[in-house]
Design a protein around this motif. Structure first.
Motif, mmCIF file in Angstrom:
data_model
loop_
_atom_site.group_PDB
_atom_site.id
_atom_site.type_symbol
_atom_site.label_atom_id
_atom_site.label_comp_id
_atom_site.label_asym_id
_atom_site.label_seq_id
_atom_site.Cartn_x
_atom_site.Cartn_y
_atom_site.Cartn_z
ATOM 1 N N ALA A 83 0.830 -1.203 0.000
ATOM 2 C CA ALA A 83 0.000 0.000 0.000
ATOM 3 C C ALA A 83 0.864 1.251 0.000
ATOM 4 O O ALA A 83 1.862 1.335 0.711
ATOM 5 N N LEU A 84 0.449 2.216 -0.797
ATOM 6 C CA LEU A 84 1.124 3.503 -0.903
ATOM 7 C C LEU A 84 0.082 4.593 -0.692
ATOM 8 O O LEU A 84 -0.954 4.590 -1.368
ATOM 9 N N PRO A 85 0.290 5.521 0.246
ATOM 10 C CA PRO A 85 -0.726 6.559 0.465
ATOM 11 C C PRO A 85 -0.906 7.424 -0.778
ATOM 12 O O PRO A 85 0.052 7.752 -1.474
ATOM 13 N N ILE A 86 -2.160 7.789 -1.046
ATOM 14 C CA ILE A 86 -2.469 8.627 -2.193
ATOM 15 C C ILE A 86 -3.573 9.599 -1.793
ATOM 16 O O ILE A 86 -4.589 9.201 -1.239
ATOM 17 N N TRP A 128 -5.523 4.629 -0.227
ATOM 18 C CA TRP A 128 -4.240 3.978 -0.494
ATOM 19 C C TRP A 128 -4.234 3.415 -1.916
ATOM 20 O O TRP A 128 -5.237 2.876 -2.395
ATOM 21 N N LEU A 129 -3.097 3.554 -2.558
ATOM 22 C CA LEU A 129 -2.839 2.890 -3.840
ATOM 23 C C LEU A 129 -2.172 1.562 -3.519
ATOM 24 O O LEU A 129 -1.151 1.532 -2.836
ATOM 25 N N TYR A 130 -2.750 0.460 -3.969
ATOM 26 C CA TYR A 130 -2.158 -0.827 -3.627
ATOM 27 C C TYR A 130 -1.929 -1.678 -4.870
ATOM 28 O O TYR A 130 -2.626 -1.544 -5.873
ATOM 29 N N TYR A 131 -0.928 -2.535 -4.773
ATOM 30 C CA TYR A 131 -0.520 -3.383 -5.892
ATOM 31 C C TYR A 131 0.151 -4.621 -5.335
ATOM 32 O O TYR A 131 0.508 -4.680 -4.151
ATOM 33 N N ASN A 132 0.311 -5.608 -6.176
ATOM 34 C CA ASN A 132 0.920 -6.871 -5.778
ATOM 35 C C ASN A 132 2.373 -6.872 -6.220
ATOM 36 O O ASN A 132 2.667 -6.958 -7.408
#
Length: 307
Positions: free
Chosen positions: A156-159, A275-279
């Protein structure tokens, strides 16, 4: 056995999407073209790959065997093509993001134009939905969610803003007729304009003041699907139909113009931002990496007080 690679891509797209219409939406094609491509692939291979009815498109046993061997190979092809981005001046390709409607409405307008200007060879596709689902199932590269809806095993990356609020408001004409609520519980005597989740559950209204919390099941003349339909809720509130309780940023234009009057401001409920999330266990394609870097840069600039 030789087979046109474009036909293979069509077969894979339909298999992943589970239907021609959804595959067409995901690939920017059209259902009839994909159907024709799949038919030609089946003719050249000499086997039926899908069982089709008016409602479903399901892989046959032969289709499942083919997909089991073909999907890893196609992923390698995509990875090989993406590797060419390292030789480009700027990365190119398609980036698909699955986001809630609120993010598309309130957060992304401040981000997307600058990103597209910096990376003119990237095509950004936004899939905005009200219901929470597995973003990777729809071939999306990443998603935006609130923290209680983060996917398992994701990074997760805050956005966007780290704190948001719900705001209660009503039109001056409505308040002149029905009075101004002084406590959240007073809203049970008011005409509330509220929403229903895609699951069918009616949304509660939560208010907080210090350690005190109040949860209400609002009642009123209008219920809209949570998401894009909430614009109708705002319009109805401005017209004097009742009280609305929605994202503060969503109501801000009407509050600033005076079309809506804020209510119970000391009770507005705050919650953490998106949150921007990715695998990160998957290969991160160049367009997604560019977007991650862009968001990290914006976060650093805002933490330093730079607009």
């Amino acid at each position: 056995m030789a087979l046109d690679i474009a036909l293979l891509h069509a077969v894979v797209a339909v298999a992943r999407a589970g239907g021609f219409r959804e595959a067409a939406r995901m690939t920017g094609s059209n259902p009839s073209r994909l159907s024709d491509a799949v038919r030609r692939a089946e003719q050249q291979l000499g086997v039926r790959l899908f069982n089709r009815t008016t409602r479903t498109v399901v892989l046959t046993e032969a289709g499942r065997v083919l997909m089991a061997r073909l999907l890893p190979a196609m992923n390698e092809v995509d990875a090989a093509l993406d590797a060419l981005n390292s030789f480009r001046t700027t990365p190119g390709g398609t980036l698909r993001l699955n986001v809630p409607v609120s993010a598309a409405r309130l957060i992304l307008p401040a981000i997307v134009p600058g990103f597209l200007q910096r990376y003119p060879d990237i095509r950004l596709e936004i899939v905005a939905e009200s219901n929470v689902q597995d973003i990777f199932r729809d071939s999306c590269d990443a998603g935006i969610r609130y923290d209680d809806h983060l996917e398992q095993d994701s990074v997760a990356l805050p956005i966007g803003p780290r704190v948001q609020r719900f705001a209660a408001a009503a039109a001056p004409a409505y308040l002149a007729e029905y009075g101004v609520p002084r406590h959240p519980r007073d809203l049970m005597q008011h005409r509330c304009l509220h929403g229903r989740y895609a699951t069918g559950v009616l949304a509660e209204w939560e208010f907080t003041r210090g350690a005190e919390s109040v949860r209400l099941q609002p009642q009123g003349p209008l219920i809209c699907s949570i998401g894009a339909a909430m614009d109708l809720t705002v319009s109805a509130a401005i017209a004097g139909a009742g009280v609305v309780y929605l994202f503060e940023e969503w109501l801000k234009p009407a509050l600033q113009s005076g079309a809506l009057q804020p209510l119970l401001t000391e009770w507005w409920h705050s919650f953490s931002g998106l949150w921007l999330y990715y695998n990160d266990r998957r290969l991160i394609p160049a367009p997604l990496q560019a977007f991650l870097d862009y968001i990290r840069e914006r976060n650093a600039a805002h933490s330093d007080g730079i607009a």
